[in-house]
Design an enzyme around this catalytic site. Structure first.
Site, PDB file in Angstrom:
ATOM      1  N   ASP A 190     -10.249   2.454   1.674  1.00 20.34           N
ATOM      2  CA  ASP A 190     -10.392   1.834   3.167  1.00 20.34           C
ATOM      3  C   ASP A 190     -11.605   2.898   4.256  1.00 20.34           C
ATOM      4  O   ASP A 190     -12.315   2.324   4.707  1.00 20.34           O
ATOM      5  CB  ASP A 190      -9.303   1.395   3.598  1.00 20.34           C
ATOM      6  CG  ASP A 190      -8.727   0.204   3.128  1.00 20.34           C
ATOM      7  OD1 ASP A 190      -9.511  -0.392   2.660  1.00 20.34           O
ATOM      8  OD2 ASP A 190      -7.592  -0.246   3.243  1.00 20.34           O
ATOM      9  N   LYS A 214       0.854  -1.092  -0.013  1.00 19.78           N
ATOM     10  CA  LYS A 214      -0.237  -0.023  -0.395  1.00 19.78           C
ATOM     11  C   LYS A 214       0.575   0.941   0.477  1.00 19.78           C
ATOM     12  O   LYS A 214      -0.041   2.133  -0.542  1.00 19.78           O
ATOM     13  CB  LYS A 214      -1.033  -0.339   1.270  1.00 19.78           C
ATOM     14  CG  LYS A 214      -2.084  -0.385   1.187  1.00 19.78           C
ATOM     15  CD  LYS A 214      -3.122  -0.345   2.227  1.00 19.78           C
ATOM     16  CE  LYS A 214      -4.159  -1.687   1.974  1.00 19.78           C
ATOM     17  NZ  LYS A 214      -4.872  -1.732   3.358  1.00 19.78           N
TER      18      LYS A 214
HETATM   19  P1  NDP Z   1       0.137  -3.674  10.305  1.00 20.56           P
HETATM   20  O1  NDP Z   1       0.334  -5.082  10.140  1.00 20.56           O
HETATM   21  O2  NDP Z   1       0.412  -2.519  10.130  1.00 20.56           O
HETATM   22  O3  NDP Z   1      -0.759  -3.880  12.378  1.00 20.56           O
HETATM   23  C1  NDP Z   1      -0.841  -4.448  12.739  1.00 20.56           C
HETATM   24  C2  NDP Z   1      -0.864  -3.672  14.394  1.00 20.56           C
HETATM   25  O4  NDP Z   1      -1.606  -5.335  14.898  1.00 20.56           O
HETATM   26  C3  NDP Z   1       0.073  -3.103  15.326  1.00 20.56           C
HETATM   27  O5  NDP Z   1      -1.210  -1.976  15.504  1.00 20.56           O
HETATM   28  C4  NDP Z   1       0.679  -3.944  16.144  1.00 20.56           C
HETATM   29  O6  NDP Z   1       0.977  -3.258  17.122  1.00 20.56           O
HETATM   30  C5  NDP Z   1      -0.845  -4.977  16.162  1.00 20.56           C
HETATM   31  N1  NDP Z   1      -0.424  -6.313  16.843  1.00 20.56           N
HETATM   32  C6  NDP Z   1       0.259  -7.002  16.358  1.00 20.56           C
HETATM   33  N2  NDP Z   1       0.165  -8.035  17.068  1.00 20.56           N
HETATM   34  C7  NDP Z   1       0.293  -7.509  17.818  1.00 20.56           C
HETATM   35  C8  NDP Z   1       0.277  -8.239  19.611  1.00 20.56           C
HETATM   36  N3  NDP Z   1       0.593 -10.032  19.737  1.00 20.56           N
HETATM   37  N4  NDP Z   1      -0.114  -7.537  20.214  1.00 20.56           N
HETATM   38  C9  NDP Z   1      -0.199  -6.628  20.495  1.00 20.56           C
HETATM   39  N5  NDP Z   1      -0.645  -5.750  19.307  1.00 20.56           N
HETATM   40  C10 NDP Z   1      -0.343  -6.525  18.180  1.00 20.56           C
HETATM   41  O7  NDP Z   1      -1.658  -3.948  10.065  1.00 20.56           O
HETATM   42  P2  NDP Z   1      -2.554  -3.498   8.906  1.00 20.56           P
HETATM   43  O8  NDP Z   1      -2.838  -2.257  10.278  1.00 20.56           O
HETATM   44  O9  NDP Z   1      -2.660  -3.220   7.612  1.00 20.56           O
HETATM   45  O10 NDP Z   1      -4.145  -4.306   9.355  1.00 20.56           O
HETATM   46  C11 NDP Z   1      -4.440  -5.322  10.768  1.00 20.56           C
HETATM   47  C12 NDP Z   1      -5.565  -5.610  10.284  1.00 20.56           C
HETATM   48  O11 NDP Z   1      -6.680  -4.579  10.064  1.00 20.56           O
HETATM   49  C13 NDP Z   1      -5.495  -6.800  10.195  1.00 20.56           C
HETATM   50  O12 NDP Z   1      -6.368  -8.020  10.411  1.00 20.56           O
HETATM   51  C14 NDP Z   1      -5.924  -6.626   8.490  1.00 20.56           C
HETATM   52  O13 NDP Z   1      -5.854  -8.147   8.045  1.00 20.56           O
HETATM   53  C15 NDP Z   1      -7.261  -6.264   9.325  1.00 20.56           C
HETATM   54  N6  NDP Z   1      -7.778  -5.395   7.816  1.00 20.56           N
HETATM   55  C16 NDP Z   1      -8.844  -5.268   7.295  1.00 20.56           C
HETATM   56  C17 NDP Z   1      -9.653  -4.609   6.415  1.00 20.56           C
HETATM   57  C18 NDP Z   1     -10.801  -4.961   5.928  1.00 20.56           C
HETATM   58  O14 NDP Z   1     -11.681  -4.045   4.717  1.00 20.56           O
HETATM   59  N7  NDP Z   1     -11.930  -5.777   6.808  1.00 20.56           N
HETATM   60  C19 NDP Z   1      -8.284  -3.574   5.728  1.00 20.56           C
HETATM   61  C20 NDP Z   1      -7.475  -3.133   5.997  1.00 20.56           C
HETATM   62  C21 NDP Z   1      -7.112  -4.249   7.254  1.00 20.56           C
HETATM   63  P3  NDP Z   1       2.713  -2.335  17.307  1.00 20.56           P
HETATM   64  O15 NDP Z   1       2.183  -1.430  16.759  1.00 20.56           O
HETATM   65  O16 NDP Z   1       2.705  -2.615  18.115  1.00 20.56           O
HETATM   66  O17 NDP Z   1       3.520  -3.542  16.979  1.00 20.56           O
END
Ligand code: NDP
Length: 284
Positions: free
Chosen positions: A111, A74
């Site tokens: 989005d 993206k």
């Molecule tokens: P990113 O990888 O950019 O961000 C992941 C987020 O999850 C961060 O805030 C991260 O925290 C947190 N996280 C991951 N693992 C852990 C953990 N073990 N404990 C605590 N926090 C955790 O992903 P995206 O932002 O791109 O996507 C996030 C979600 O949204 C995904 O599930 C994706 O599939 C979904 N999504 C759904 C859409 C839809 O249309 N339904 C559209 C876009 C996304 P930290 O910053 O601390 O690492």
């Protein structure tokens, strides 16, 4: 109506990601194309990670109308574009590239439209009160900005990495930041709670959040849609919250994508939600 047979006139569009085999976008767009009788097909592309720009540039100027873009491309999609919307400029990420007849590439991020549409479907009105966004990744960043644009008076980000959350908070004084240990404080008085982390997704750790600190009127949306009925959605339903799932958001972002790619609104009489549920192997 059904699509004409594939010929040299047939246009293509698609979704690009890595991996992309899980994507439901081909299910949604091809169902709409069929119903509208549009002579186009929507495919899934998974270039090698270093080959994203080569793929995009190779498609411009040919039969391709454009691409939806998913992880991990993206940000690179925003960077490759010649024209960007304000949403792309602010979030630094694009989920849609439209190939213009002059060879230029336009980028948009739909989005946020999808998120607001999914929340509205559950009765949410943005001006009602503070919104809690769990997560500070790419999806959360876009969500926070869209919520503020839609009129939310305050957005409270709860994230593991405070640095990442603070980088988003620096964009607008209406954004507050809390760590997970203070999630209950963030939930107090919330008008909506949005999971924008990957927690709760199949194969990822569970999302542990006590919703009882939130008012029962708070709309709960989980962006995760594998599984569709996540533990957060189940817990919210058990407490009587209005809910919206990740498919509602996915379909919500697909609507303006379809219009931009194919120049027509998606037909309303196609039950794409049911088709997606079937593709996920889940039904309500
Ligand atoms: P990113 O990888 O950019 O961000 C992941 C987020 O999850 C961060 O805030 C991260 O925290 C947190 N996280 C991951 N693992 C852990 C953990 N073990 N404990 C605590 N926090 C955790 O992903 P995206 O932002 O791109 O996507 C996030 C979600 O949204 C995904 O599930 C994706 O599939 C979904 N999504 C759904 C859409 C839809 O249309 N339904 C559209 C876009 C996304 P930290 O910053 O601390 O690492």
């Amino acid at each position: 109506m059904s699509r004409p047979p594939v010929t040299a006139q047939t246009r293509i569009a698609g979704v690009v990601g890595h991996p992309v085999r899980h994507s439901l976008s081909p299910v949604i767009h091809n169902a709409w194309l069929d119903a509208a009788g549009i002579d186009a097909v929507y495919l899934a592309f998974a270039p090698r990670p270093e080959g994203f720009e080569t793929l995009v540039r190779g498609l411009v100027g040919g039969v391709a109308l454009g691409l939806n873009v998913t992880l991990p491309f993206k940000e690179r999609a925003a960077a490759i574009a010649d024209y960007t919307t304000p949403e792309v400029l602010r979030s630094g990420a694009a989920n849609l590239l439209v190939f213009r007849p002059d060879g230029g590439i336009g980028a948009d991020n739909t989005d946020g439209v999808g998120l607001i549409a999914a929340l509205a479907g559950a009765g949410f009105q943005p001006r009602t009160g503070p919104v809690v966004v769990l997560g500070a990744g790419g999806a959360a960043r876009g969500a926070v900005l869209s919520l503020l644009d839609a009129g939310a008076p305050e957005v409270r980000i709860v994230n593991r990495s405070l640095e990442r959350a603070r980088a988003i908070a620096a964009l607008d004084p209406r954004i507050q930041v809390e760590g997970w240990e203070a999630a209950a404080r963030a939930l107090a008085g919330a008008a909506a709670v949005i999971n924008a982390t990957s927690l709760g997704m199949t194969g990822q750790p569970p999302l542990e959040l006590m919703l009882n600190a939130a008012p029962q009127t708070a709309v709960v949306l989980d962006m995760v849609y594998r599984p569709l009925r996540t533990p957060l959605i189940l817990a919210a339903e058990a407490r009587g919250h209005p809910t919206a799932d990740g498919l509602a958001m996915l379909i919500g972002q697909a609507v303006p994508s379809f219009t931009a790619l194919f120049g027509a609104d998606p037909p309303e009489d196609v039950d794409v939600l049911r088709l997606c549920q079937e593709a996920l192997g889940e039904s309500r």
